[in-house]
Write an enzyme that holds these catalytic residues in place. Structure first.
Site: not given
Ligand code: UD1
Ligand code: CA
Length: 468
Positions: A431, A81-82, A13, A177, A17
């Site tokens: 010196a 997404g994650t 990501g 989480n 923010r």
């Molecule tokens: C995520 C969790 C949430 C949890 C929170 C904790 C999900 C859907 N939600 O939300 O339940 O409470 O973390 O901090 O997982 N990333 C990728 N690829 C992507 C999106 C994200 O590699 O497409 C990575 C980001 O770089 C980051 C991590 O995943 O290191 C978490 O992503 P972030 O967008 O911060 O998730 P949150 O909205 O905080």
């Molecule tokens: Ca996060």
């Protein structure tokens, strides 16, 4: 246990923010990047070859920033997404048996002990068809932004509901989480294809895997962790600063418990990889950065800033020394107000005093440069005295040249040594000399205009001005 665990770290990501041009995981806290902190913890539960970081934003830079050799990388070109991020690592990890540990890349405060406990709990699920794995949970005073933990009647995790998708009732849940998951690998991959983008953000949510597995009869064990600060996810620079503060306090505490005295611990800045030996004293406001190593029985004076330095035992660093990649050997005394950079090397029992700068210069055993000097690109032997105001002229406007000074040489105050130059053992520089040619062993070199005395001149001048 190590050979049973595969780790996927989510680091693709941008971190909108953070309001930054730099990918979030490249930001630093406690003297290292967010990602390196996670890797450090992951190494306690898995071999480097079984750790895969999913990279996307600034993939090349992120990859280059990871210090541990052997770590593997998978690319997520589009951040969907994650859950999608984990799917991008599928080729690298799906064949691996055992446990699949998935870690958010933005939680630098995570302690290895917590990961070990999670893996241990996850192991209980191994070969147990009713269990899909385990996840860490914690209670946050302010759960805003985190996924909420929904438990079933047996206390298992039934689902994780994201902020955006949560009902009013679910928003009141304070158990969240933190983004640390341990799945039975085989079960995870068997059902990973069932992830959808059926949610307000239109993303593949990794968190949906909990519900998916539960639906197939594999519940997830919760592992509640008391200390919520350890699980802080960094989304803004305010949280980054908080993480930095916590990591530094941890580092100071670890050093103090290992026998280092730290005066006013809140005032010092010590990076994670720094080592300090027993019975060393760090005065207030000291900064120890990068890979700095300080030996035993040293004293580091207030206001000193040292980066990537190697300091032996029993060394005294007086206040306000600024040193970069310097080597300081046993019992040397440096400062106050000394600048050492680029492999400056102070020999055993040597002394470097105030307003002396050393660059790419080796000062031999017991040698002294007490005051006001610039020593650059020089190799100075043992038992040498460098007088106040000595300058090595190492630069001719185009190239840098070296100065060689043998053993036991005495360089008188305010000498100008024009490089390239060799001053052989035992020589003596008068010196105020400007030395442009080599000086042979045991010779005296004088390079200045001879003094002329005019008796009575001053008195005559006074009389002249008085009579005007
Ligand atoms: C995520 C969790 C949430 C949890 C929170 C904790 C999900 C859907 N939600 O939300 O339940 O409470 O973390 O901090 O997982 N990333 C990728 N690829 C992507 C999106 C994200 O590699 O497409 C990575 C980001 O770089 C980051 C991590 O995943 O290191 C978490 O992503 P972030 O967008 O911060 O998730 P949150 O909205 O905080
Ligand atoms: Ca996060």
């Amino acid at each position: 246990m190590k050979n049973n665990v595969t780790v996927v770290i989510l680091a693709a990501g941008l971190g909108t923010r953070m309001k930054s041009r730099k990918a979030k995981v490249l930001h630093e806290a406690g003297g290292d990047t967010l990602l390196n902190h996670i890797v450090r913890a992951a190494l306690q539960v898995a071999e480097p070859e079984r750790i895969v970081a999913v990279v996307g934003h600034q993939a090349a830079k992120v990859q280059a920033s990871v210090k541990t050799p052997g770590i593997r990388f998978a690319e997520q070109t589009e951040q969907r997404g994650t859950g999608h991020a984990v799917l991008c690592a599928r080729e690298d990890v799906a064949a691996a048996e055992g446990l699949l540990l998935i870690l958010n890349g933005d939680g630098p405060l995570l302690r290895a002990e917590t990961l070990l406990a999670l893996v241990e709990l996850g192991s209980r699920a191994t070969g147990e068809p009713t269990l899909g794995g385990a996840i860490v949970t914690t209670r946050m005073a302010d759960p805003t932004g985190y996924g909420r933990i929904v438990r079933d009647e047996r206390g298992m995790v039934a689902a994780i509901v994201e902020q955006k998708a949560a009902s009013l009732e679910q928003l009141n849940i304070r158990e969240i989480n933190p983004g640390l998951y341990c799945f039975q690998s085989e079960l995870f991959w068997r059902h990973a294809g069932e992830l959808t983008t059926n949610n307000p953000a239109k993303e593949y949510y990794l968190t949906d895997m909990v519900e998916i597995l539960a639906r197939h009869g594999h519940s997830i064990l919760p592992m509640p962790v008391e200390d919520e600060t350890e699980l802080l996810g960094i989304n803004t620079r305010v949280e980054l600063a908080l993480a930095d503060k916590i990591l530094r306090a941890r580092k100071s505490r670890e050093l103090m418990l290992a026998g280092v005295t730290i005066e006013n611990p809140d005032s010092v800045t010590i990076d994670v990889d720094v080592e300090v030996g027993m019975d060393s004293v760090l005065e207030a406001n000291v900064h120890l950065r990068g890979q700095t190593r300080i030996g035993a029985g040293c004293r580091i004076g207030t206001g000193s800033v040292m980066r990537d330095c190697d300091v032996a035992d029993e060394v005294t660093i007086l206040p306000y020394v600024v040193a970069d990649q310097a080597v300081v050997r046993a019992r040397a005394s440096i400062g106050p107000f000394t600048r050492m950079r680029l492999h400056a090397d102070a020999g055993e029992d040597s002394h470097i005093g105030n307003f002396v700068e050393l660059k790419k210069t080796k000062l031999g055993q017991g040698s002294k440069a007490g005051h006001l000097a610039y020593l650059g690109d020089s190799n100075i032997g043992a038992g040498v005295n460098i007088g106040a105001g000595t300058i090595t002229c190492n630069y001719d406007g185009q190239k840098k040249h070296t100065t060689e000074i043998g053993e036991g040489v005495f360089v008188g105050s305010n000498s100008t040594l024009v490089a390239p130059l060799k001053i052989a053992d035992g020589a003596y520089i008068a010196a105020g000399s400007t030395i442009t040619t080599n000086v042979e062993e045991d010779a005296l070199a004088i390079g200045r205009t001879r003094q002329v005395d005019k008796p009575g001149w001053a008195k005559k001048r006074r009389q002249l001005t008085a009579s005007r």
